[in-house]
Design an enzyme around this catalytic site. Structure first.
Site, PDB file in Angstrom:
ATOM      1  NE  ARG A 244      -4.386  -1.098   0.110  1.00 38.04           N
ATOM      2  CZ  ARG A 244      -4.646  -2.114  -0.682  1.00 38.04           C
ATOM      3  NH1 ARG A 244      -3.725  -2.523  -1.541  1.00 38.04           N
ATOM      4  NH2 ARG A 244      -5.822  -2.722  -0.644  1.00 38.04           N
ATOM      5  CD  GLU A 273      -2.507   3.468  -5.733  1.00 33.16           C
ATOM      6  OE1 GLU A 273      -3.582   3.014  -6.215  1.00 33.16           O
ATOM      7  OE2 GLU A 273      -1.613   2.738  -5.297  1.00 33.16           O
ATOM      8  CG  HIS A 291      -2.620  -0.510  -7.241  1.00 36.01           C
ATOM      9  ND1 HIS A 291      -3.155   0.210  -6.205  1.00 36.01           N
ATOM     10  CD2 HIS A 291      -2.638  -1.797  -6.810  1.00 36.01           C
ATOM     11  CE1 HIS A 291      -3.479  -0.578  -5.205  1.00 36.01           C
ATOM     12  NE2 HIS A 291      -3.168  -1.818  -5.561  1.00 36.01           N
TER      13      HIS A 291
END
Length: 329
Positions: A244, A273, A291
């Site tokens: 993360r 993000e 991602h």
């Protein structure tokens, strides 16, 4: 709700076609055909109307959203493993069950870790850019020199399913495995992985050549890799993050990379993000990917299958197999 009733299921993003089709067969499903991420207003509308809400990592199902949940909402069937975007305490207060999709993304994420471990020291992204820009002048003995990974020490932060899968792959590349975890692995597992445990993160960071983050994002791990941690690392270290983005202080990382405090980084996740710290975009010693650690056809299908199984078992009046407890990490 009667066991024979079809629950109202609202899905926040596009899922694999086969998953959406099966959901339509089993449930009264409302799909997001244009794949536009839900803003807070759409999240609130969904939790007000649904029996089951299926969010993803892009949906912040916080206390403010859950405060608006209707009496019907009894299950949040998350499409994904991480649940840091869901307020578990608020869900419990409303008697809403939360499930996730563990286990099915382990190999995909571990593969991405290894791809980044290879890409950054060997300067693969830099080389690809030179080719596309048309500036490659041909082979030379000193051209595009990088570093081999064989014989280096890999420090894994978080030795759960993914961390252990990374360790297994790393041994095949001749890396020595070190790890920091809240609890030490059983001796048999540790021996099988030929892994060295460090009781403190600080002790491990000073001794390894590559650092891979494979722990969940929790209040305790938020900005775990900050300026202090980065300054403990040796200048030749490469940092890999597929967990993360919030675990890393992105501004501190950009500063460390700019001053060559560490040698490079491979990042699949980012703190804000889809925004990325602008300094990272201009650094040659960083590999940035959007991602996509779990982005395989097989993985997404398996995630969807788990979501459906969790909803179906709940519908049948049983505890879903992947129910998440509030203290989950």
């Amino acid at each position: 709700m009667p066991k024979t009733a079809r629950p109202k299921v609202i899905v926040s993003r596009r899922l694999p076609q086969a998953v959406e089709t099966r959901m339509a067969e089993l449930f009264d499903v409302e799909l997001n055909f244009d794949d536009t991420p839900f803003d807070q207003a759409r999240l609130i509308d969904a939790v007000r109307r649904a029996d089951v809400f299926v969010p993803t990592v892009t949906d912040h199902v916080d206390a403010a959203v859950l405060a608006e949940a209707g009496e019907k909402l009894k299950l949040i069937a998350n499409f994904g493993v991480g649940i840091d975007h869901i307020d578990l305490h608020a869900a419990r207060e409303k008697n809403i069950v939360v499930t996730n999709t563990p286990g099915v993304l382990t190999d995909d994420t571990a593969d991405m870790v290894m791809a980044l471990i290879l890409s950054v020291p060997r300067r693969i992204a830099e080389g690809e850019k030179i080719i596309r820009e048309g500036s490659w002048a041909g082979w030379s003995p000193t051209g595009m020199l990088g570093h081999r990974i064989t014989g280096k020490r890999l420090g894994i932060i978080g030795m759960g399913r993914i961390g252990q899968a990374v360790a297994t792959r790393a041994r095949g590349f001749g890396l020595a495995v070190h790890y920091h975890n809240r609890e030490r692995l059983p001796a048999s597992v540790e021996a099988g992985l030929e892994a060295t445990w460090w009781p403190t993160l600080e002790a491990m960071l000073t001794r390894v050549d590559i650092v891979s983050i494979n722990c969940p994002h929790t209040p305790e791990t938020h900005h775990l890799i900050n300026d202090k941690a980065l300054r403990l690392m040796q200048r030749h270290v490469y940092l890999i993050n597929t967990a993360r983005g919030e675990i890393v202080d992105e501004a501190a990382l950009a500063a460390a990379l700019s001053r060559r405090g560490i040698a490079g980084a491979g990042l699949d996740v980012f703190e804000h993000e889809p925004k990325i710290h602008p300094d990272l975009l201009n650094l040659p010693n960083v590999v940035l990917v959007p991602h996509m650690g779990s982005a395989t056809f097989e993985g997404r299908q398996a995630m969807g299958d788990k979501v459906i199984a969790n909803i179906q078992v709940w519908k049948d009046g049983h505890r879903p197999p992947d129910q998440v407890l509030e203290g989950w990490v």
